[in-house]
Motif scaffolding. Structure first.
Motif, PDB file in Angstrom:
ATOM      1  N   ALA A   1     -25.045 -14.175 -34.058  1.00 61.33           N
ATOM      2  CA  ALA A   1     -24.365 -13.329 -34.688  1.00 61.33           C
ATOM      3  C   ALA A   1     -23.075 -12.709 -33.976  1.00 61.33           C
ATOM      4  CB  ALA A   1     -25.083 -11.787 -35.237  1.00 61.33           C
ATOM      5  N   SER A   2     -23.129 -12.509 -32.743  1.00 61.13           N
ATOM      6  CA  SER A   2     -22.318 -11.665 -32.163  1.00 61.13           C
ATOM      7  C   SER A   2     -21.103 -12.797 -31.830  1.00 61.13           C
ATOM      8  CB  SER A   2     -22.848 -10.814 -30.829  1.00 61.13           C
ATOM      9  OG  SER A   2     -23.328 -11.884 -29.770  1.00 61.13           O
ATOM     10  N   MET A   3     -21.520 -13.856 -31.494  1.00 68.27           N
ATOM     11  CA  MET A   3     -20.614 -15.129 -31.154  1.00 68.27           C
ATOM     12  C   MET A   3     -19.969 -15.190 -32.576  1.00 68.27           C
ATOM     13  SD  MET A   3     -21.353 -18.452 -29.099  1.00 68.27           S
ATOM     14  CE  MET A   3     -21.196 -17.771 -27.318  1.00 68.27           C
ATOM     15  N   ASN A   4     -20.448 -15.219 -33.585  1.00 66.83           N
ATOM     16  CA  ASN A   4     -19.889 -15.548 -34.667  1.00 66.83           C
ATOM     17  C   ASN A   4     -18.757 -14.502 -35.166  1.00 66.83           C
ATOM     18  OD1 ASN A   4     -20.356 -18.096 -36.284  1.00 66.83           O
ATOM     19  ND2 ASN A   4     -22.663 -17.408 -36.004  1.00 66.83           N
ATOM     20  N   GLU A   5     -19.052 -13.321 -34.795  1.00 63.74           N
ATOM     21  CA  GLU A   5     -17.941 -12.425 -34.913  1.00 63.74           C
ATOM     22  C   GLU A   5     -16.809 -12.428 -34.176  1.00 63.74           C
ATOM     23  OE1 GLU A   5     -16.338  -8.511 -36.129  1.00 63.74           O
ATOM     24  OE2 GLU A   5     -17.584  -9.909 -36.945  1.00 63.74           O
ATOM     25  N   ALA A   6     -17.314 -12.753 -32.792  1.00 66.76           N
ATOM     26  CA  ALA A   6     -15.998 -12.974 -31.871  1.00 66.76           C
ATOM     27  C   ALA A   6     -15.095 -14.195 -32.278  1.00 66.76           C
ATOM     28  CB  ALA A   6     -16.672 -13.271 -30.428  1.00 66.76           C
ATOM     29  N   VAL A   7     -15.750 -15.054 -32.606  1.00 67.96           N
ATOM     30  CA  VAL A   7     -14.940 -16.298 -33.380  1.00 67.96           C
ATOM     31  C   VAL A   7     -14.083 -15.781 -34.613  1.00 67.96           C
ATOM     32  CG1 VAL A   7     -15.134 -18.538 -34.470  1.00 67.96           C
ATOM     33  CG2 VAL A   7     -16.454 -18.052 -32.352  1.00 67.96           C
ATOM     34  N   ARG A   8     -14.582 -14.936 -35.496  1.00 70.18           N
ATOM     35  CA  ARG A   8     -14.201 -14.308 -36.391  1.00 70.18           C
ATOM     36  C   ARG A   8     -12.792 -13.688 -36.059  1.00 70.18           C
ATOM     37  NH1 ARG A   8     -12.717 -10.069 -39.094  1.00 70.18           N
ATOM     38  NH2 ARG A   8     -14.097  -8.852 -37.759  1.00 70.18           N
ATOM     39  N   VAL A   9     -12.916 -12.834 -35.051  1.00 69.69           N
ATOM     40  CA  VAL A   9     -11.789 -11.980 -34.460  1.00 69.69           C
ATOM     41  C   VAL A   9     -10.711 -12.782 -33.816  1.00 69.69           C
ATOM     42  CG1 VAL A   9     -11.247 -10.260 -33.017  1.00 69.69           C
ATOM     43  CG2 VAL A   9     -13.247  -9.850 -34.341  1.00 69.69           C
ATOM     44  N   LEU A  10     -11.056 -13.689 -33.159  1.00 65.94           N
ATOM     45  CA  LEU A  10     -10.246 -14.637 -32.391  1.00 65.94           C
ATOM     46  C   LEU A  10      -9.388 -15.496 -33.523  1.00 65.94           C
ATOM     47  CD1 LEU A  10     -12.341 -16.184 -29.475  1.00 65.94           C
ATOM     48  CD2 LEU A  10     -10.561 -14.545 -29.263  1.00 65.94           C
TER      49      LEU A  10
END
Length: 191
Positions: A163-172
């Motif tokens: 979940a946190s990695m997907n959120e980071a990718v979304r932001v990037l």
């Protein structure tokens, strides 16, 4: 080299966890304060990461890099990675952030740029303890943007739900100059 690399899937182009964090954990009972006691067997990389994060043994950073480098060098050779970015830390109170130290050393080994604090958390919620993706949504912010097209390797120390990695990718991905995002987690929890 770690026992095996595990494919991890999400909103990125390709991703791997280098190994499982723990191989087994047996409940032994409670201590005198009522806290559970476990006999936990970790993978070699899991044990090194545990020593770095929780025993504050920075002397083993080179051991971690030596263990993961053969796979990472081979994997990233054809990906044309321009920059390494680390996941924002769950515990901001540490005197040093293990994932930052590892990402910086790996970038030096690969001879590519490393950007510290490229992503920051907007909240003090420890995402490693969350399984609800809606709570993690909008929990990170990008502090910079790229002026030219780049391929990014995003690094985390422990992959749980993604979940946190997907959120980071979304932001990037909000940065139009990021071409491709690849992810690397040092270890992954057992399911």
């Amino acid at each position: 080299m770690p026992r095996k690399q595990i494919s991890i899937y999400g909103d990125w182009e390709e991703g791997y966890a280098m190994d499982l964090h723990t191989l087994s954990s047996e409940y032994l009972g409670d201590d005198e304060y009522g806290r559970p006691i476990f006999n936990t067997i970790r993978s070699e990389l899991g044990e090194l990461l545990y020593k770095l994060k929780y025993r504050h043994d920075r002397s083993i950073i080179n051991d971690i890099i030596k263990l993961i480098s053969p796979f990472v060098i081979q994997w990233t050779k054809s990906l044309n990675i321009d920059v390494i970015i680390s996941m924002p830390p769950s515990n901001k109170n540490r005197t040093y952030q293990p994932v930052d130290v590892i990402a910086e050393q790996l970038a030096e080994t690969l001879r590519i740029q490393y950007f510290k604090d490229f992503l920051i958390k907007n909240t003090d919620i420890e995402s490693k303890n969350l399984n609800d993706k809606s709570v993690i949504s909008n929990s990170m912010t990008r502090t910079k943007r790229f002026l030219k097209k780049v391929n990014v390797l995003l690094i985390d120390d422990l992959y749980k739900s993604g979940a946190s990695m997907n959120e980071a990718v979304r932001v990037l991905k909000e940065d139009k100059n990021i071409n491709n995002i690849y992810v690397l987690a040092l270890t992954k929890t057992r399911t």
